[in-house]
Enzyme design. Structure first.
Site, PDB file in Angstrom:
ATOM      1  N   GLU A  31       1.250  -0.541  -0.110  1.00 38.04           N
ATOM      2  CA  GLU A  31      -0.051   0.090   0.196  1.00 38.04           C
ATOM      3  C   GLU A  31       0.224   1.459   0.321  1.00 38.04           C
ATOM      4  OE1 GLU A  31      -3.514   0.759   2.168  1.00 38.04           O
ATOM      5  OE2 GLU A  31      -3.587  -1.292   3.237  1.00 38.04           O
ATOM      6  N   ASP A  60     -10.358   0.833  -1.410  1.00 36.03           N
ATOM      7  CA  ASP A  60      -9.346   2.303  -0.568  1.00 36.03           C
ATOM      8  C   ASP A  60     -10.570   2.426  -0.239  1.00 36.03           C
ATOM      9  OD1 ASP A  60      -7.353   2.391   1.142  1.00 36.03           O
ATOM     10  OD2 ASP A  60      -6.726   4.176  -0.208  1.00 36.03           O
ATOM     11  N   ALA A  61     -10.449   3.133   0.922  1.00 41.65           N
ATOM     12  CA  ALA A  61     -11.265   3.635   0.930  1.00 41.65           C
ATOM     13  C   ALA A  61     -10.934   4.876   2.127  1.00 41.65           C
ATOM     14  CB  ALA A  61     -12.266   3.862   1.861  1.00 41.65           C
ATOM     15  N   ARG A 163     -18.832   2.600  -0.884  1.00 43.99           N
ATOM     16  CA  ARG A 163     -18.582   0.707  -0.392  1.00 43.99           C
ATOM     17  C   ARG A 163     -19.448   0.553  -1.057  1.00 43.99           C
ATOM     18  NH1 ARG A 163     -17.109   0.281   3.753  1.00 43.99           N
ATOM     19  NH2 ARG A 163     -15.386   0.930   3.346  1.00 43.99           N
TER      20      ARG A 163
HETATM   21  P1  ITT Z   1      -7.544  -2.786   3.375  1.00 40.71           P
HETATM   22  O1  ITT Z   1      -6.671  -1.760   2.934  1.00 40.71           O
HETATM   23  O2  ITT Z   1      -7.030  -3.894   4.183  1.00 40.71           O
HETATM   24  O3  ITT Z   1      -8.549  -3.328   2.896  1.00 40.71           O
HETATM   25  P2  ITT Z   1      -7.795  -1.406   5.614  1.00 40.71           P
HETATM   26  O4  ITT Z   1      -8.705  -0.626   7.172  1.00 40.71           O
HETATM   27  O5  ITT Z   1      -6.242  -0.533   6.050  1.00 40.71           O
HETATM   28  O6  ITT Z   1      -8.642  -2.402   5.043  1.00 40.71           O
HETATM   29  P3  ITT Z   1      -8.428   1.552   4.384  1.00 40.71           P
HETATM   30  O7  ITT Z   1      -7.187   1.698   4.167  1.00 40.71           O
HETATM   31  O8  ITT Z   1      -9.210   1.430   2.819  1.00 40.71           O
HETATM   32  O9  ITT Z   1      -9.103   0.146   4.815  1.00 40.71           O
HETATM   33  O10 ITT Z   1      -9.554   2.714   5.291  1.00 40.71           O
HETATM   34  C1  ITT Z   1      -8.799   3.529   5.550  1.00 40.71           C
HETATM   35  C2  ITT Z   1      -9.931   3.271   7.040  1.00 40.71           C
HETATM   36  O11 ITT Z   1     -11.058   4.231   7.285  1.00 40.71           O
HETATM   37  C3  ITT Z   1      -9.922   2.061   8.100  1.00 40.71           C
HETATM   38  O12 ITT Z   1      -9.623   1.733   9.177  1.00 40.71           O
HETATM   39  C4  ITT Z   1     -11.771   2.500   8.370  1.00 40.71           C
HETATM   40  O13 ITT Z   1     -10.889   3.333   9.808  1.00 40.71           O
HETATM   41  C5  ITT Z   1     -11.737   4.457   7.534  1.00 40.71           C
HETATM   42  N1  ITT Z   1     -13.234   3.399   7.233  1.00 40.71           N
HETATM   43  C6  ITT Z   1     -13.137   2.869   5.894  1.00 40.71           C
HETATM   44  N2  ITT Z   1     -14.281   3.036   5.275  1.00 40.71           N
HETATM   45  C7  ITT Z   1     -15.032   2.992   6.386  1.00 40.71           C
HETATM   46  C8  ITT Z   1     -16.906   2.919   6.710  1.00 40.71           C
HETATM   47  O14 ITT Z   1     -17.596   2.610   5.665  1.00 40.71           O
HETATM   48  N3  ITT Z   1     -17.049   3.596   7.512  1.00 40.71           N
HETATM   49  C9  ITT Z   1     -16.260   4.059   9.163  1.00 40.71           C
HETATM   50  N4  ITT Z   1     -14.996   3.793   8.652  1.00 40.71           N
HETATM   51  C10 ITT Z   1     -13.752   3.426   7.485  1.00 40.71           C
END
Ligand code: ITT
Length: 177
Positions: A31, A60-61, A163
């Site tokens: 990442e 990624d979110a 999402r």
């Molecule tokens: P992966 O990369 O392994 O998929 P991650 O938890 O690190 O898992 P992201 O980098 O995409 O995922 O997400 C960044 C953070 O944003 C994640 O740790 C969550 O705390 C938050 N997040 C993402 N989507 C969310 C949602 O639908 N509701 C609440 N928080 C969210």
């Protein structure tokens, strides 16, 4: 069947409710630290497709808060691990403009195929306290209408979430091929 490469169980159950036939792969991938979700979501693709040898998606979110000029944004995972929801509420103390949005970018590929990407957003506001124990991450402090995402069942969150939007767009594309 699609492999969803993620370490986040919360993301996986939401995606599973949309796709059905998903397998979670918590294998980790490179990442990068980048300025956009698109760069993060596309960078790891070649690596995971060649490792898993099948249809793969990753996502990624991030949470983007207007008054904080988009913070935590691409640093959302780090923000959640370090200052957490209480830290965000603290930063927002006394701040009138509570507008924020979540954004999701999902990337999909099969061996020998150029990855495709789909994005989704949900707009809302940062609450004044954490509410609800459903969902994960920033859900308890992100409100749409009168409810926080932390108070919503997955079916409700999946009607409006970032999402759900990105993943339904991918599902549509897959169904139409
Ligand atoms: P992966 O990369 O392994 O998929 P991650 O938890 O690190 O898992 P992201 O980098 O995409 O995922 O997400 C960044 C953070 O944003 C994640 O740790 C969550 O705390 C938050 N997040 C993402 N989507 C969310 C949602 O639908 N509701 C609440 N928080 C969210």
């Amino acid at each position: 069947m699609i492999y969803f490469v993620t370490s986040n169980k919360g993301k996986f159950v939401e995606a599973e409710a949309i796709f059905g036939d998903l397998v979670q792969k918590n294998i980790g991938y490179t990442e990068i630290q980048a300025d956009t979700l698109e760069e993060v979501a596309s960078f790891g693709m070649n690596e995971v497709v060649s490792r898993l040898q099948g249809p793969v998606m990753l996502e990624d979110a991030g949470l983007f808060i207007d008054a904080l000029k988009g913070f935590p944004g691409v640093y959302s995972a780090y923000g959640q691990k370090t200052i957490g929801n209480q830290g965000i509420l603290k930063l927002m103390e006394g701040v009138q403009d509570r507008k924020a949005h979540f954004r999701s970018v999902v990337s999909y590929a099969e061996p020998g195929m150029e990855p495709v990407m789909f994005a989704g957003e949900v707009h809302g506001r940062i609450g004044h306290e954490a509410r609800g124990t459903k969902g994960f991450g920033y859900d308890p402090i992100f409100c749409v209408g009168k409810m926080s995402l932390g108070e919503m069942e997955i079916v409700e969150k999946n009607k409006i979430s970032h999402r759900a939007a990105s993943m339904k767009a991918l599902k549509n594309w897959l169904d139409k091929r």
